[in-house]
Design a protein around this motif. Structure first.
Motif, PDB file in Angstrom:
ATOM      1  N   THR A 100       3.657  36.827  28.119  1.00 13.44           N
ATOM      2  CA  THR A 100       3.903  37.114  26.711  1.00 13.44           C
ATOM      3  C   THR A 100       3.919  35.785  25.951  1.00 13.44           C
ATOM      4  N   THR A 101       3.075  35.562  24.877  1.00  9.80           N
ATOM      5  CA  THR A 101       2.976  34.287  24.126  1.00  9.80           C
ATOM      6  C   THR A 101       3.388  34.503  22.694  1.00  9.80           C
ATOM      7  N   SER A 102       3.942  33.407  22.155  1.00 11.22           N
ATOM      8  CA  SER A 102       4.320  33.411  20.741  1.00 11.22           C
ATOM      9  C   SER A 102       3.919  32.079  20.146  1.00 11.22           C
ATOM     10  N   THR A 103       3.294  32.027  18.989  1.00 11.86           N
ATOM     11  CA  THR A 103       2.843  30.773  18.360  1.00 11.86           C
ATOM     12  C   THR A 103       3.502  30.598  17.006  1.00 11.86           C
ATOM     13  N   ASP A 104       3.609  29.231  16.597  1.00  7.30           N
ATOM     14  CA  ASP A 104       4.125  28.896  15.280  1.00  7.30           C
ATOM     15  C   ASP A 104       3.452  27.601  14.830  1.00  7.30           C
ATOM     16  N   THR A 105       3.420  27.305  13.542  1.00  5.80           N
ATOM     17  CA  THR A 105       2.782  26.092  12.981  1.00  5.80           C
ATOM     18  C   THR A 105       3.860  25.094  12.582  1.00  5.80           C
ATOM     19  N   ILE A 106       3.741  23.863  13.129  1.00  2.00           N
ATOM     20  CA  ILE A 106       4.673  22.787  12.800  1.00  2.00           C
ATOM     21  C   ILE A 106       4.094  21.993  11.640  1.00  2.00           C
ATOM     22  N   LYS A 107       4.851  21.806  10.577  1.00  2.00           N
ATOM     23  CA  LYS A 107       4.406  21.097   9.376  1.00  2.00           C
ATOM     24  C   LYS A 107       5.246  19.834   9.196  1.00  2.00           C
ATOM     25  N   ILE A 108       4.546  18.700   8.984  1.00  2.00           N
ATOM     26  CA  ILE A 108       5.230  17.412   8.751  1.00  2.00           C
ATOM     27  C   ILE A 108       4.600  16.749   7.529  1.00  2.00           C
ATOM     28  N   TYR A 109       5.435  16.415   6.557  1.00  2.00           N
ATOM     29  CA  TYR A 109       4.979  15.744   5.327  1.00  2.00           C
ATOM     30  C   TYR A 109       5.588  14.348   5.285  1.00  2.00           C
ATOM     31  N   GLN A 110       4.768  13.347   4.905  1.00  2.00           N
ATOM     32  CA  GLN A 110       5.232  11.954   4.849  1.00  2.00           C
ATOM     33  C   GLN A 110       4.723  11.281   3.571  1.00  2.00           C
ATOM     34  N   ALA A 111       5.539  10.374   3.046  1.00  2.00           N
ATOM     35  CA  ALA A 111       5.140   9.488   1.945  1.00  2.00           C
ATOM     36  C   ALA A 111       5.748   8.122   2.213  1.00  2.00           C
ATOM     37  N   ASN A 112       4.912   7.054   2.213  1.00  2.00           N
ATOM     38  CA  ASN A 112       5.384   5.715   2.578  1.00  2.00           C
ATOM     39  C   ASN A 112       4.827   4.669   1.626  1.00  2.00           C
ATOM     40  N   ASN A 167       0.842  -1.184   0.000  1.00  2.00           N
ATOM     41  CA  ASN A 167       0.000   0.000   0.000  1.00  2.00           C
ATOM     42  C   ASN A 167       0.885   1.244   0.000  1.00  2.00           C
ATOM     43  N   GLY A 168       0.486   2.231  -0.727  1.00  2.00           N
ATOM     44  CA  GLY A 168       1.177   3.523  -0.709  1.00  2.00           C
ATOM     45  C   GLY A 168       0.337   4.541   0.038  1.00  2.00           C
ATOM     46  N   THR A 169       0.991   5.323   0.908  1.00  2.00           N
ATOM     47  CA  THR A 169       0.276   6.334   1.678  1.00  2.00           C
ATOM     48  C   THR A 169       1.024   7.655   1.600  1.00  2.00           C
ATOM     49  N   ALA A 170       0.291   8.734   1.716  1.00  2.00           N
ATOM     50  CA  ALA A 170       0.867  10.076   1.775  1.00  2.00           C
ATOM     51  C   ALA A 170       0.055  10.888   2.763  1.00  2.00           C
ATOM     52  N   ALA A 227       5.527  -3.495   7.783  1.00  2.00           N
ATOM     53  CA  ALA A 227       6.756  -2.752   7.461  1.00  2.00           C
ATOM     54  C   ALA A 227       6.419  -1.621   6.509  1.00  2.00           C
ATOM     55  N   THR A 228       7.119  -0.510   6.708  1.00  2.00           N
ATOM     56  CA  THR A 228       6.958   0.636   5.809  1.00  2.00           C
ATOM     57  C   THR A 228       8.316   1.238   5.503  1.00  2.00           C
ATOM     58  N   PHE A 229       8.427   1.819   4.353  1.00  2.00           N
ATOM     59  CA  PHE A 229       9.631   2.569   3.963  1.00  2.00           C
ATOM     60  C   PHE A 229       9.158   3.811   3.222  1.00  2.00           C
ATOM     61  N   GLY A 230       9.752   4.967   3.630  1.00  2.00           N
ATOM     62  CA  GLY A 230       9.311   6.189   2.979  1.00  2.00           C
ATOM     63  C   GLY A 230      10.204   7.366   3.303  1.00  2.00           C
ATOM     64  N   THR A 231       9.618   8.530   3.320  1.00  2.00           N
ATOM     65  CA  THR A 231      10.370   9.760   3.547  1.00  2.00           C
ATOM     66  C   THR A 231       9.527  10.704   4.381  1.00  2.00           C
ATOM     67  N   ILE A 232      10.176  11.528   5.194  1.00  2.00           N
ATOM     68  CA  ILE A 232       9.498  12.468   6.069  1.00  2.00           C
ATOM     69  C   ILE A 232      10.261  13.781   6.070  1.00  2.00           C
ATOM     70  N   SER A 233       9.537  14.904   6.100  1.00  2.00           N
ATOM     71  CA  SER A 233      10.186  16.218   6.060  1.00  2.00           C
ATOM     72  C   SER A 233       9.234  17.258   6.610  1.00  2.00           C
ATOM     73  N   THR A 234       9.831  18.368   7.119  1.00  2.00           N
ATOM     74  CA  THR A 234       9.011  19.480   7.609  1.00  2.00           C
ATOM     75  C   THR A 234       8.660  20.456   6.492  1.00  2.00           C
ATOM     76  N   GLY A 265       4.454   0.263   1.917  1.00  2.00           N
ATOM     77  CA  GLY A 265       4.737  -0.843   2.815  1.00  2.00           C
ATOM     78  C   GLY A 265       3.621  -1.862   2.833  1.00  2.00           C
ATOM     79  N   LEU A 266       3.755  -2.807   3.732  1.00  2.00           N
ATOM     80  CA  LEU A 266       2.779  -3.873   3.876  1.00  2.00           C
ATOM     81  C   LEU A 266       2.286  -3.887   5.304  1.00  2.00           C
ATOM     82  N   SER A 267       1.039  -4.336   5.467  1.00  2.00           N
ATOM     83  CA  SER A 267       0.422  -4.297   6.784  1.00  2.00           C
ATOM     84  C   SER A 267      -0.072  -5.680   7.169  1.00  2.00           C
TER      85      SER A 267
END
Length: 495
Positions: free
Chosen positions: A149-161, A105-108, A348-355, A163-165
């Motif tokens: 005093t508060t400060s906010t930011d948005t965390i972004k995570i991108y994944q593509a995998n 299966n491929g996932t993103a 098992a899965t194999f893929g890539t991850i990045s911000t 694998g088999l389940s």
């Protein structure tokens, strides 16, 4: 240490090559090795062809009958249902077979998270400054109590995998045996379709010759009706002028009305025969293809072999169907036994991850996971044990079903062979009887008209001739259906 670990895996590796299903042994069925011979049965005729190799187009010699059978093979709904059952069984087998291989299966995905990065409270600061001149100053800064005093930011995570389940590693043959069981059921369904096809050919031929026989009976009834009508007219005329008694007139009327009833009943029976033939064929049979009489015309080849080995019955589709079902139950036993052992699966899965989306396939973004697992049944309240018992009981039923099917096949062929051995003699006797009865009826009528014999003698002779002709037609029908039955029960008729 490494050597010790390797030795620990040896039993597991050995089990991986094991098949826990019982080995298939074809049941004997408790039937003789050869079909009946001697006595009432004809002697062996080795020159005759094997019936399983005779195509139905070669076995049936009448062109109209061949066309009707071809229509039936094209339109019969039971045959279409059987074909649909084959397609269903094949699809189920392929679904089960897919479990032997891992499903990739491929996932993103993309994840966006927003959360506080810092908080501030009360703060105090002190500073000292020195300047050129006369003066020194000290300053103190105090923040407001409880202020934040508060400060906010948005965390972004991108994944593509990819694998088999939960892919099951079939060390103990559970999935292999389930696949084999599905395959055998598919093959059994195919044999069931072949059996339906052979049975349909036989039923169409039987319905066709039955219609032909009833047409012939109707012709005999109409011919006899004319003779009885003439006798009734004569006796009534003689009764009016006092030559014949009322008894003779009434007896003649009885014969006439009986034949008239037979003709009316045969009209209805012929209509029902046509309806039955149309149902088998799956469409209305054209009038030009319907038979007019049975006669002595051969609708099939004249002879089929005798003295065959009973092994020919093991090639019958219904017997093969029962054997495939037996092999499927053996495979189910193997799957039930494998359920007592650990079920090992792998995810098992194999893929890539990045911000950043632009860095999703950049160097250093690789990510992978491997998660093997094993489930060992410890206490299941007897579920696996009773599944195994059920599988064994189903196998015993399949064995008995196979043996009964083989025994039934032997009995069907033996009955057909016994009838075939004497049918020609019966036909000869019926023909001679019908001829003698016809001559006797003519002589009795002539003697009655000449005043030598009573009308009762002529009446009895007419009835005897009528019955003899009906019996001859029935015996001809028996001969025609006997060859069709023998051909079908020996497993012919596929091509």
């Amino acid at each position: 240490m490494m050597r010790t670990r390797s030795l620990a895996f040896l039993p597991l590796i050995a089990l991986a090559g094991c098949d826990m299903a019982p080995k298939h042994v074809r049941p004997a069925g408790d039937v003789p090795t050869t079909l009946p011979q001697g006595g009432v049965y004809r002697p062996a005729s080795p020159a005759a062809a094997d019936p399983t190799t005779i195509a139905w187009r070669d076995f049936f010699t009448d062109d109209s009958l061949r066309q009707v059978i071809a229509l039936g093979l094209e339109n019969n709904r039971d045959l279409r249902i059987a074909a649909g059952n084959v397609l269903q069984a094949r699809a189920q087998y392929r679904v089960q077979r897919a479990d032997l291989l891992p499903t990739l299966n491929g996932t993103a995905s993309a994840t966006f998270t927003n959360s506080p990065l810092g908080l501030s409270g009360t703060g105090t600061g002190t500073g000292t400054g020195t300047g050129t001149g006369t003066g020194t100053g000290t300053g103190v800064s105090t923040g407001a109590a409880g202020g934040a005093t508060t400060s906010t930011d948005t965390i972004k995570i991108y994944q593509a995998n990819i694998g088999l389940s939960a892919f099951e590693i079939d060390l103990f043959g559970r999935v292999r045996n389930l696949t084999k069981a599905a395959l055998e059921q598919y093959l059994a369904t195919e044999e069931g379709q072949r059996s339906t096809r052979i049975t349909l050919i036989g039923e169409i031929a039987t319905a066709y010759v039955t219609l032909a026989a009833d047409q012939e009976r109707l012709a005999v009834a109409h011919e006899t009706l004319k003779s009885f009508e003439e006798s009734l007219r004569l006796t009534r005329a003689q009764f009016r002028i006092g030559i014949a008694s009322e008894l003779e007139a009434r007896q003649s009327e009885t014969n006439y009305e009986g034949a008239k009833n037979d003709a009316a009943a045969l009209d209805a029976q012929i209509a029902q025969d046509q309806n039955a033939l149309n149902l088998l064929v799956g469409t209305t049979v054209p009038a030009e293809l319907l038979p007019r009489e049975l006669g002595d015309k051969a609708l099939t080849i004249r002879d089929l072999p005798a003295g065959l080995s009973s092994e020919v019955l093991q090639r019958r589709p219904d017997v093969l169907q029962a054997e495939h079902q037996l092999m499927a139950q053996n495979a189910n036993i193997g799957a039930a036994r494998a359920a007592f052992f650990p079920q090992i699966s792998l995810t098992a899965t194999f893929g890539t991850i990045s911000t950043a989306l632009s860095g999703l396939f950049a160097s250093g973004s690789d990510a992978w996971t491997v998660a093997p697992s094993a489930v060992l049944p410890i206490f299941d309240f007897g579920r696996n044990q009773n599944n195994l018992r059920y599988a064994k009981a189903s196998r015993d039923v399949a064995v008995a079903t196979y043996e009964r099917t083989l025994q039934t096949a032997f009995r069907e062929v033996a009955d057909a062979l016994a009838q075939r051995s004497t049918i020609d003699a019966q036909i000869g006797a019926r023909e001679r009887r019908a001829n003698a009865a016809a001559v006797a009826a003519r002589l009795a009528d002539a003697r009655y008209r000449a005043g030598v014999d009573s009308f009762l003698t002529s009446l009895d002779a007419q009835r005897t001739s009528y019955a003899a002709n009906l019996d001859l037609t029935q015996t001809r029908l028996t001969r025609a259906t006997n060859l069709v039955t023998l051909y079908r029960t020996l497993g012919g008729g596929l091509n």
